[in-house]
Design a protein around this motif. Structure first.
Motif, PDB file in Angstrom:
ATOM      1  N   VAL A   2       0.749  -1.290   0.030  1.00 15.62           N
ATOM      2  CA  VAL A   2      -0.002  -0.160  -0.021  1.00 15.62           C
ATOM      3  C   VAL A   2       0.812   1.290   0.110  1.00 15.62           C
ATOM      4  O   VAL A   2       1.713   1.253   0.690  1.00 15.62           O
ATOM      5  CB  VAL A   2      -0.751   0.013   1.073  1.00 15.62           C
ATOM      6  N   SER A   3       0.574   2.228  -1.120  1.00 16.21           N
ATOM      7  CA  SER A   3       1.334   3.434  -0.936  1.00 16.21           C
ATOM      8  C   SER A   3       0.756   4.504  -0.085  1.00 16.21           C
ATOM      9  O   SER A   3      -0.709   4.454  -0.234  1.00 16.21           O
ATOM     10  CB  SER A   3       1.633   3.845  -2.512  1.00 16.21           C
ATOM     11  N   LYS A   4       1.383   5.597   0.020  1.00 18.22           N
ATOM     12  CA  LYS A   4       0.832   6.775   0.891  1.00 18.22           C
ATOM     13  C   LYS A   4       0.249   7.720  -0.175  1.00 18.22           C
ATOM     14  O   LYS A   4       0.539   7.754  -1.487  1.00 18.22           O
ATOM     15  CB  LYS A   4       1.790   7.412   1.466  1.00 18.22           C
ATOM     16  N   PRO A   5      -0.955   8.252   0.342  1.00 14.07           N
ATOM     17  CA  PRO A   5      -1.142   9.415  -0.728  1.00 14.07           C
ATOM     18  C   PRO A   5      -0.208  10.441  -1.119  1.00 14.07           C
ATOM     19  O   PRO A   5       0.607  10.698  -0.306  1.00 14.07           O
ATOM     20  CB  PRO A   5      -2.404  10.085   0.264  1.00 14.07           C
ATOM     21  N   PRO A   6      -0.602  11.155  -2.222  1.00 16.70           N
ATOM     22  CA  PRO A   6       0.410  12.332  -2.606  1.00 16.70           C
ATOM     23  C   PRO A   6       0.298  13.356  -1.489  1.00 16.70           C
ATOM     24  O   PRO A   6      -0.791  13.653  -1.236  1.00 16.70           O
ATOM     25  CB  PRO A   6      -0.164  12.619  -4.020  1.00 16.70           C
ATOM     26  N   VAL A   7       1.439  14.134  -1.182  1.00 17.41           N
ATOM     27  CA  VAL A   7       1.555  15.000  -0.413  1.00 17.41           C
ATOM     28  C   VAL A   7       1.002  16.500  -1.328  1.00 17.41           C
ATOM     29  O   VAL A   7       0.447  17.109  -0.608  1.00 17.41           O
ATOM     30  CB  VAL A   7       2.834  15.419   0.262  1.00 17.41           C
ATOM     31  N   GLY A   8       1.656  16.393  -2.234  1.00 15.79           N
ATOM     32  CA  GLY A   8       1.307  17.637  -3.132  1.00 15.79           C
ATOM     33  C   GLY A   8       0.746  17.189  -4.332  1.00 15.79           C
ATOM     34  O   GLY A   8       0.921  15.947  -4.885  1.00 15.79           O
ATOM     35  N   ASP A   9       0.262  18.255  -5.323  1.00 13.35           N
ATOM     36  CA  ASP A   9      -0.561  17.884  -6.515  1.00 13.35           C
ATOM     37  C   ASP A   9       0.516  17.692  -7.304  1.00 13.35           C
ATOM     38  O   ASP A   9       1.690  18.364  -7.579  1.00 13.35           O
ATOM     39  CB  ASP A   9      -1.195  19.001  -6.802  1.00 13.35           C
ATOM     40  N   PRO A  10       0.471  16.646  -8.228  1.00  9.98           N
ATOM     41  CA  PRO A  10       1.730  16.449  -9.229  1.00  9.98           C
ATOM     42  C   PRO A  10       1.544  17.421 -10.246  1.00  9.98           C
ATOM     43  O   PRO A  10       0.395  18.071 -10.878  1.00  9.98           O
ATOM     44  CB  PRO A  10       1.093  15.028  -9.770  1.00  9.98           C
ATOM     45  N   VAL A  11       2.538  17.784 -11.066  1.00 11.00           N
ATOM     46  CA  VAL A  11       2.610  18.764 -11.891  1.00 11.00           C
ATOM     47  C   VAL A  11       1.899  18.268 -13.158  1.00 11.00           C
ATOM     48  O   VAL A  11       2.412  17.061 -13.660  1.00 11.00           O
ATOM     49  CB  VAL A  11       4.193  19.195 -12.016  1.00 11.00           C
ATOM     50  N   GLN A  12       1.204  18.833 -13.864  1.00 11.75           N
ATOM     51  CA  GLN A  12       0.431  18.540 -15.094  1.00 11.75           C
ATOM     52  C   GLN A  12       0.834  19.226 -16.163  1.00 11.75           C
ATOM     53  O   GLN A  12       0.210  19.527 -17.322  1.00 11.75           O
ATOM     54  CB  GLN A  12      -0.937  18.321 -15.084  1.00 11.75           C
ATOM     55  N   LEU A  91      -6.885   1.596   1.751  1.00 12.44           N
ATOM     56  CA  LEU A  91      -6.369   1.789   3.396  1.00 12.44           C
ATOM     57  C   LEU A  91      -6.317   3.179   3.874  1.00 12.44           C
ATOM     58  O   LEU A  91      -5.864   3.184   4.969  1.00 12.44           O
ATOM     59  CB  LEU A  91      -5.270   0.690   3.637  1.00 12.44           C
ATOM     60  N   ARG A  92      -6.423   3.974   3.052  1.00 19.21           N
ATOM     61  CA  ARG A  92      -5.859   5.348   3.122  1.00 19.21           C
ATOM     62  C   ARG A  92      -7.061   6.031   4.033  1.00 19.21           C
ATOM     63  O   ARG A  92      -8.224   5.641   3.605  1.00 19.21           O
ATOM     64  CB  ARG A  92      -5.444   6.105   1.835  1.00 19.21           C
ATOM     65  N   ARG A  93      -7.007   6.919   4.962  1.00 17.08           N
ATOM     66  CA  ARG A  93      -7.636   7.581   5.819  1.00 17.08           C
ATOM     67  C   ARG A  93      -7.601   8.975   5.858  1.00 17.08           C
ATOM     68  O   ARG A  93      -6.619   9.389   6.069  1.00 17.08           O
ATOM     69  CB  ARG A  93      -7.893   6.900   7.065  1.00 17.08           C
ATOM     70  N   VAL A  94      -8.806   9.704   5.797  1.00 16.31           N
ATOM     71  CA  VAL A  94      -8.859  11.223   6.135  1.00 16.31           C
ATOM     72  C   VAL A  94      -9.793  11.355   7.333  1.00 16.31           C
ATOM     73  O   VAL A  94     -10.790  11.205   7.610  1.00 16.31           O
ATOM     74  CB  VAL A  94      -9.740  11.864   5.011  1.00 16.31           C
ATOM     75  N   THR A  95      -8.748  11.704   8.425  1.00 12.06           N
ATOM     76  CA  THR A  95      -9.065  11.958   9.866  1.00 12.06           C
ATOM     77  C   THR A  95      -9.510  13.216  10.192  1.00 12.06           C
ATOM     78  O   THR A  95      -9.241  14.214   9.450  1.00 12.06           O
ATOM     79  CB  THR A  95      -8.203  11.391  10.527  1.00 12.06           C
ATOM     80  N   PRO A  96      -9.905  13.472  11.317  1.00 12.26           N
ATOM     81  CA  PRO A  96     -10.128  15.130  11.752  1.00 12.26           C
ATOM     82  C   PRO A  96      -8.737  15.636  11.681  1.00 12.26           C
ATOM     83  O   PRO A  96      -8.662  17.094  11.378  1.00 12.26           O
ATOM     84  CB  PRO A  96     -10.682  14.795  13.242  1.00 12.26           C
ATOM     85  N   HIS A 102      -5.661  21.165   6.833  1.00  7.59           N
ATOM     86  CA  HIS A 102      -5.930  21.653   5.454  1.00  7.59           C
ATOM     87  C   HIS A 102      -7.290  22.557   5.842  1.00  7.59           C
ATOM     88  O   HIS A 102      -8.395  21.931   5.550  1.00  7.59           O
ATOM     89  CB  HIS A 102      -6.169  20.654   4.708  1.00  7.59           C
ATOM     90  N   PRO A 103      -7.080  23.819   5.748  1.00 11.12           N
ATOM     91  CA  PRO A 103      -8.236  24.739   5.686  1.00 11.12           C
ATOM     92  C   PRO A 103      -9.198  24.427   4.664  1.00 11.12           C
ATOM     93  O   PRO A 103      -8.569  24.154   3.602  1.00 11.12           O
ATOM     94  CB  PRO A 103      -7.567  26.256   6.059  1.00 11.12           C
ATOM     95  N   VAL A 104     -10.416  24.988   4.557  1.00 10.97           N
ATOM     96  CA  VAL A 104     -11.131  24.919   3.166  1.00 10.97           C
ATOM     97  C   VAL A 104     -10.638  25.749   2.112  1.00 10.97           C
ATOM     98  O   VAL A 104     -10.663  25.125   0.925  1.00 10.97           O
ATOM     99  CB  VAL A 104     -12.619  25.426   3.426  1.00 10.97           C
ATOM    100  N   ALA A 105      -9.768  26.834   2.231  1.00  7.46           N
ATOM    101  CA  ALA A 105      -9.304  27.618   1.318  1.00  7.46           C
ATOM    102  C   ALA A 105      -8.279  26.644   0.686  1.00  7.46           C
ATOM    103  O   ALA A 105      -7.774  26.764  -0.681  1.00  7.46           O
ATOM    104  CB  ALA A 105      -8.757  28.870   1.966  1.00  7.46           C
ATOM    105  N   ASP A 106      -7.386  25.833   1.579  1.00 11.69           N
ATOM    106  CA  ASP A 106      -6.471  25.022   1.068  1.00 11.69           C
ATOM    107  C   ASP A 106      -7.034  23.917   0.147  1.00 11.69           C
ATOM    108  O   ASP A 106      -6.397  23.632  -0.964  1.00 11.69           O
ATOM    109  CB  ASP A 106      -5.669  24.432   2.111  1.00 11.69           C
ATOM    110  N   ASP A 132     -12.827  28.480   9.195  1.00  9.30           N
ATOM    111  CA  ASP A 132     -11.928  28.317   8.116  1.00  9.30           C
ATOM    112  C   ASP A 132     -11.687  26.850   7.991  1.00  9.30           C
ATOM    113  O   ASP A 132     -11.239  26.638   6.697  1.00  9.30           O
ATOM    114  CB  ASP A 132     -10.658  29.119   8.205  1.00  9.30           C
ATOM    115  N   ARG A 133     -12.074  25.893   8.512  1.00 10.61           N
ATOM    116  CA  ARG A 133     -11.850  24.518   8.225  1.00 10.61           C
ATOM    117  C   ARG A 133     -12.794  23.559   8.863  1.00 10.61           C
ATOM    118  O   ARG A 133     -13.461  24.011  10.092  1.00 10.61           O
ATOM    119  CB  ARG A 133     -10.473  24.279   8.859  1.00 10.61           C
ATOM    120  N   TYR A 134     -13.021  22.418   8.558  1.00 13.58           N
ATOM    121  CA  TYR A 134     -13.957  21.512   8.910  1.00 13.58           C
ATOM    122  C   TYR A 134     -13.526  21.025  10.267  1.00 13.58           C
ATOM    123  O   TYR A 134     -12.228  21.057  10.525  1.00 13.58           O
ATOM    124  CB  TYR A 134     -14.179  20.360   8.148  1.00 13.58           C
TER     125      TYR A 134
END
Length: 766
Positions: A2-12, A91-96, A102-106, A132-134
């Protein structure tokens, strides 16, 4: 591993381009499937999960609505279905803690790909007014917030209840019941954006707004016309049915502005020969100009009428209405106009006619390439005319086959998710539950956006989906959503809609198709395992049972969320047994059986046959047409097709192969030769040269609307590609910004995302 989610957006910034491929599936599809699945789930979980996909004792794949044969393969899934399952069973999770960082603006600056790759949401989250964030919120508090906002409305029609096509029959039935008991028919759904045109045309002409064929019919057909559809990416398991039909002697005509690998050759990964050589599928490729389909079918109808003995006169006389008016219109079809509208040659159309006349059993399949134009409804009516002429509805091996995308979008409509419900449905609902449903029509998707924009709607509730990412006119839609007092999204994973909020916002995490659903008993013990049901594209209803432990102990099922919301909003004044429905979904199905025709003895039939059952379809089963005339209706609309000004192109929005609707699995489109980026526009080399754009140049896409307004999507790499002349293609949701909200199909009000007039301007990012 299992790999970790990307930290930054990939360059396109620099997508790579190679030659398009000419075959689909095969070993590359198997390898890609395993790589994606293992990155999200790991080896053991991949095997445990994928071997349950589309099995009678397993779960329905969320990736499409294509049906299964009674005899299943061990691996009853395709590459894109496996991607959909892997994304949900990750298996990746988005927790509190993620939301705290990550504010909503981010989140609003992130791509859809990055958001989706973060994993499953684990707890209910709340964005308070001015926040400004959930932040985490209890389920009880979340439902009280919804109740506060809904009960404060001056009218129930200020609330919107949107449904995604992955919602189960049970959850959909409860949601529409709650909305109507609350007092509104504002039940927009994803069908408004895809096959609403099909439903509108088919209901008028044959009396049932669904397809009339089964898998067995496809296998028995002499001729299959695939128009405006790319099954290799959007419905890959359909390729197996086409392969089987070809082996039995069928011929296939594909009608599309782009050549698609899946319709050229299918390398079936289920067989050794398929993996090595594959099977050629298309016998005749008609590379039609965007929006020219009505003109093509009208001329074919004229030519059939002119061929002695070609019309099934007995069928027309006994089963149809309006033939004379239709025939007069068809006989007036003009060769020159048709050639201009379609971009086809006379020889190509004459070859198609030969194949039509040689066929005793013909099926026409279609998808968004026919449904998302201003003239989509008359186009599909013309397809029906084409089939009626030779008696190709209501007999084996023949009929209409609109191929739907979401795995239960058809079932949701059957359950009553519709802003314009039939009076008979409301009568049955009211009788069963002792309520008084509103009779005035509600808002569809486009009208809902307009209502939010204009302050007519104040609360938006979404059962799944990515409303902001899926809808047209992105800037207008996002501004409209921000006008809401409250936005609520029932979700498994993050998407763009969570970053475009009302004054307050809730994210309610739910169980997915792959998750076990065990309702706790009030008497203690382990509780009772539940299942839900879905309806596929051919009207077959069957059960779906998850097999994985839920992603978090804080998740609720979709039926439970609706039931608890209803109790919080309606209170003691509601006589509906919401608590019973949450505890046992069989009780929901008992009520469905008494309200919805075709579901009689619902639970007993599911118990008797794990594979499910077919809903009745009068035109298919009895050659009976429940229309206003009591017969199948020929129609005679004027021929329409897009007129494109000099120096402009006609753009269609489409999916990449690494995509399911608005869910982006990766940045490649393997079959079209695109890797490492999505901001590409496919243009015929001669058109690009005439406009001054070399392959690899960068252009802004600027759409032009009839009111003089313009919309811009910047920074697209121009790819010289074998499209139809005068046409272009680019991926959505990136190009949804170009589609005006008011640009919709007549009758159905579906966004016209397949015919957008654009000009190319030199990009500043070049």
């Amino acid at each position: 591993m299992v790999s970790k989610p990307p930290v930054g957006d990939p360059v396109q910034d620099a997508p790579q381009v190679a030659a398009p491929q000419h075959a689909a599936a095969g070993l590359p599809a198997v390898a890609h499937t395993l790589r994606i699945a293992q990155a999200q789930m790991g080896v053991r979980r991949t095997a445990r999960t994928l071997l349950k996909v589309n099995q009678k004792d397993g779960f329905d794949c969320p990736g499409c609505a294509w049906p299964e044969a009674d005899k299943r393969h061990v691996a009853e899934f395709c590459e894109n279905g496996a991607k959909a399952v892997a994304e949900e069973a990750t298996l990746r999770r988005v927790t509190p803690e993620f939301f705290a960082a990550h504010p909503v603006a981010d989140l609003a600056t992130r791509s859809g790909y990055w958001l989706g790759q973060q994993g499953r949401i684990t707890q209910p989250m709340y964005l308070p007014e001015g926040g400004d964030r959930y932040e985490p919120v209890s389920w009880e508090r979340a439902f009280s917030i919804i109740a506060e906002e809904l009960t404060a409305l001056s009218s129930p029609d200020e609330a919107l209840f949107y449904t995604s096509g992955r919602t189960s029959n049970e959850a959909a039935f409860l949601l529409q019941l709650f909305a109507r008991e609350f007092g509104t028919n504002n039940l927009p759904d994803c069908s408004n954006m895809c096959h609403e045109s099909s439903g509108s045309a088919l209901t008028e002409t044959i009396g049932v707004g669904k397809g009339s064929v089964s898998l067995e019919d496809l296998h028995r057909a002499d001729l299959i016309v695939v128009a405006g559809q790319n099954p290799g990416t959007n419905h890959p398991r359909m390729l197996s049915a086409l392969e089987k039909a070809k082996a039995a002697g069928a011929r296939i005509i594909s009608v599309n502005p782009l050549p698609e690998a899946g319709l050229e050759r299918f390398k079936n990964p289920q067989t050794a020969q398929g993996m090595i050589r594959g099977a050629a599928l298309t016998d005749l490729f008609l590379q039609i100009r965007i929006g020219g389909d009505q003109a093509l079918f009208r001329l074919l109808n004229k030519l059939v009428l002119e061929t002695e003995g070609a019309v099934d006169e007995a069928f027309v006389r006994e089963h149809t209405h309006g033939y004379e008016e239709f025939a007069a219109a068809a006989k007036a079809a003009d060769w020159d106009e048709t050639l201009a509208a379609t971009g086809l040659s006379r020889a190509e159309i004459e070859r198609a006619l030969e194949m039509v006349l040689a066929s005793e059993r013909t099926i026409v399949c279609w998808a968004m390439g026919l449904t998302q134009h201003k003239h989509s409804v008359p186009t599909i009516r013309e397809v029906v005319n084409f089939l009626l002429l030779r008696g190709n509805i209501g007999r084996p091996g023949a009929g209409v086959c609109p191929v739907r995308g979401h795995s239960n979008v058809q079932g949701d409509r059957t359950m009553g998710i519709f802003e314009r419900p039939a009076p008979a449905f409301l009568d049955a609902l009211d009788k069963e539950f002792g309520i008084v449903s509103p009779r005035h029509h509600g808002f569809d998707v486009v009208r809902s956006i307009q209502a939010l924009r204009d302050g007519e709607a104040k609360v938006f509730f979404a059962m799944g989906g990515n409303f902001v990412g899926a809808t047209p006119d992105t800037d207008v839609t996002e501004a409209a959503m921000r006008n809401a007092r409250l936005t609520v999204h029932v979700s498994t994973k993050l998407n763009r809609s969570h970053a475009v909020t009302g004054t307050r916002a809730l994210i309610l995490p739910t169980l997915g198709r792959t998750d076990k659903d065990v309702r706790k008993s009030t008497l203690g013990g382990k509780g009772t395992a539940q299942f839900v049901t879905v309806e596929d594209s051919m009207g077959l209803v069957h059960a779906s049972r998850g097999n994985l432990p839920p992603a978090s102990p804080h998740l609720l099922s979709e039926p439970a969320i609706v039931a608890r919301m209803a109790r919080a909003v309606l209170g003691e004044g509601s006589a509906t047994p919401w608590e019973e429905f949450e505890a046992d979904y069989a009780r929901i199905r008992d009520r469905i059986a008494r309200v919805v025709p075709g579901f009689e003895d619902f639970n007993a039939r599911l118990a008797a046959d794990p594979g499910g059952f077919a809903l009745p379809h009068a035109p298919r089963d009895e050659r009976r047409f429940p229309t206003r005339t009591g017969k199948a209706n020929f129609t005679a609309a004027p021929v329409e097709y897009p007129r494109v000004p000099e120096g402009r192109l006609l753009l269609q929005t489409l999916r990449s192969h690494d995509q399911y609707n608005t869910t982006i699995y990766g940045l490649d489109d393997r079959y079209r030769g695109i890797t490492g980026g999505r901001r590409v526009v496919l243009v015929h080399p001669e058109d690009a040269a005439a406009l001054g754009f070399a392959d690899g140049a960068y252009a802004d896409l600027v759409s032009e609307w009839t009111d003089g307004s313009e919309r811009r999507a910047p920074g697209f790499r121009v790819v010289h590609y074998p499209t139809a002349r005068g046409c272009a293609a680019a991926y959505y949701p990136e190009t949804n910004v170009l589609v005006p909200l008011e640009s919709t199909a007549d009758v159905s009000n579906t966004p016209a995302s397949k015919s957008v007039i654009v000009r190319l301007e030199q990009s500043e990012s070049a």
